[in-house]
Design a protein around this motif. Structure first.
Motif, PDB file in Angstrom:
ATOM      1  N   PRO A  48       0.804  -1.230   0.000  1.00  0.00           N
ATOM      2  CA  PRO A  48       0.000   0.000   0.000  1.00  0.00           C
ATOM      3  C   PRO A  48       0.832   1.273   0.000  1.00  0.00           C
ATOM      4  CG  PRO A  48       0.195  -0.794   2.224  1.00  0.00           C
ATOM      5  CD  PRO A  48       0.941  -1.784   1.360  1.00  0.00           C
ATOM      6  N   GLY A  49       0.109   2.383  -0.053  1.00  0.00           N
ATOM      7  CA  GLY A  49       0.743   3.692  -0.040  1.00  0.00           C
ATOM      8  C   GLY A  49       1.073   4.176   1.356  1.00  0.00           C
ATOM      9  N   GLY A  50       1.752   5.284   1.413  1.00  0.00           N
ATOM     10  CA  GLY A  50       2.148   5.886   2.683  1.00  0.00           C
ATOM     11  C   GLY A  50       3.549   6.458   2.591  1.00  0.00           C
ATOM     12  N   CYS A  86       1.221   3.620  -5.068  1.00  0.00           N
ATOM     13  CA  CYS A  86       1.901   4.818  -4.585  1.00  0.00           C
ATOM     14  C   CYS A  86       3.250   4.455  -3.945  1.00  0.00           C
ATOM     15  CB  CYS A  86       0.991   5.609  -3.648  1.00  0.00           C
ATOM     16  SG  CYS A  86       1.530   7.322  -3.366  1.00  0.00           S
ATOM     17  N   ASN A  87       3.386   4.597  -2.623  1.00  0.00           N
ATOM     18  CA  ASN A  87       4.645   4.205  -1.990  1.00  0.00           C
ATOM     19  C   ASN A  87       4.947   2.729  -2.256  1.00  0.00           C
ATOM     20  OD1 ASN A  87       5.881   3.473   1.245  1.00  0.00           O
ATOM     21  ND2 ASN A  87       7.008   4.679  -0.271  1.00  0.00           N
ATOM     22  N   LEU A 200       1.239   1.333  -9.567  1.00  0.00           N
ATOM     23  CA  LEU A 200       0.697   2.596 -10.061  1.00  0.00           C
ATOM     24  C   LEU A 200       0.759   3.622  -8.947  1.00  0.00           C
ATOM     25  CD1 LEU A 200      -3.217   2.479 -10.302  1.00  0.00           C
ATOM     26  CD2 LEU A 200      -1.887   0.866  -8.952  1.00  0.00           C
ATOM     27  N   MET A 201       0.926   4.893  -9.319  1.00  0.00           N
ATOM     28  CA  MET A 201       0.978   5.962  -8.328  1.00  0.00           C
ATOM     29  C   MET A 201      -0.398   6.402  -7.853  1.00  0.00           C
ATOM     30  SD  MET A 201       4.022   6.422  -7.362  1.00  0.00           S
ATOM     31  CE  MET A 201       3.628   7.783  -6.270  1.00  0.00           C
ATOM     32  N   PRO A 202      -1.414   6.501  -8.701  1.00  0.00           N
ATOM     33  CA  PRO A 202      -2.745   6.902  -8.215  1.00  0.00           C
ATOM     34  C   PRO A 202      -3.339   5.883  -7.251  1.00  0.00           C
ATOM     35  CG  PRO A 202      -2.548   7.211 -10.584  1.00  0.00           C
ATOM     36  CD  PRO A 202      -1.359   6.400 -10.169  1.00  0.00           C
TER      37      PRO A 202
END
Length: 229
Positions: A48-50, A86-87, A200-202
């Motif tokens: 996941p992102g962060g 994302c991250n 992917l970044m989004p």
């Protein structure tokens, strides 16, 4: 579909993506701490992102060395699908699971807003609920989302259909005006050669319910259920 969501020190979107997965599967994913190199068998792994490790040193570089990532790389080599957002995208490029790198945004500012993406292919377990050329709207939130790769790598990605999404205008035009971070060739997401790993970044997990302002990301999760259940 059994899924696992990784958790690093500094992650902040693991709950978001876990809720999106539960929404479409009716099943809570396993939450796996970064120090756990031996977790249950699963049909899907999500990075996941962060801001893992506070984005110190280089985004994703420290997380890529975590015990859990050694196991992710082993399972990915066996064909277990990996979705990196994302991250997470930064982490898997640092780990060598995807080509290229994510650099500082071209305008050197954090960007947090909705963007439009052009779907480049429907021929993957991640994008099978979309059609090639479709334009979707999802949010971004990053300071280092500027995708870069060598010309040879980019040409190979293009030739093999490994570009998943591109930033675009609402009408699908791919030009600098629709690019929020300076990514080369407007690339927003890529696959590995077998299309079992996608970064992917989004944030599609933040576009799964009307109250979030749109549902264009939901098809990504529903497509994975179709492919893996």
């Amino acid at each position: 579909m059994k899924s696992a969501v990784l958790v690093f020190p500094g992650s902040n979107r693991e709950v978001d993506v876990a809720q999106a997965i539960e929404l479409v599967t009716g099943r809570k994913p396993q939450m796996v701490w970064h120090g756990d190199g031996n977790f249950e068998k699963t049909d899907l792994i999500v990075v996941p992102g962060g801001f893992s490790y506070g984005d110190y040193l280089r985004c994703g570089a420290m997380a890529a060395q975590s015990p859990v990532m050694a196991e992710v790389k082993r399972r990915a080599a066996q064909g277990v699908p990996v979705l990196a957002i994302c991250n997470g995208f930064q982490i898997v490029t640092e780990a060598g699971l995807l080509p290229g790198t994510l650099m500082r945004n071209a305008h050197l500012k954090f960007v947090c807003r909705d963007v439009h993406l052009k779907v480049e292919t429907s021929q993957s377990l991640f994008t099978n609920r979309y059609h090639a050329g479709q334009v979707i709207r999802v949010p971004v939130a990053h300071a280092e989302g500027n995708y870069f790769a060598s010309e040879n790598t980019l040409n190979r990605l293009e030739d093999r259909g490994q570009v998943a999404f591109r930033y675009c205008a609402p009408d699908g035009t791919v030009d600098p005006d629709g690019n929020p971070n300076g990514s080369i060739r407007n690339i927003a997401g890529v696959f590995n050669e077998t299309k079992t790993v996608m970064g992917l970044m989004p944030h599609p997990e933040n576009a799964v319910e009307p109250m979030f302002g749109g549902c264009d990301g939901r098809a990504l999760f529903e497509g994975m259920v179709d492919a893996l259940s």
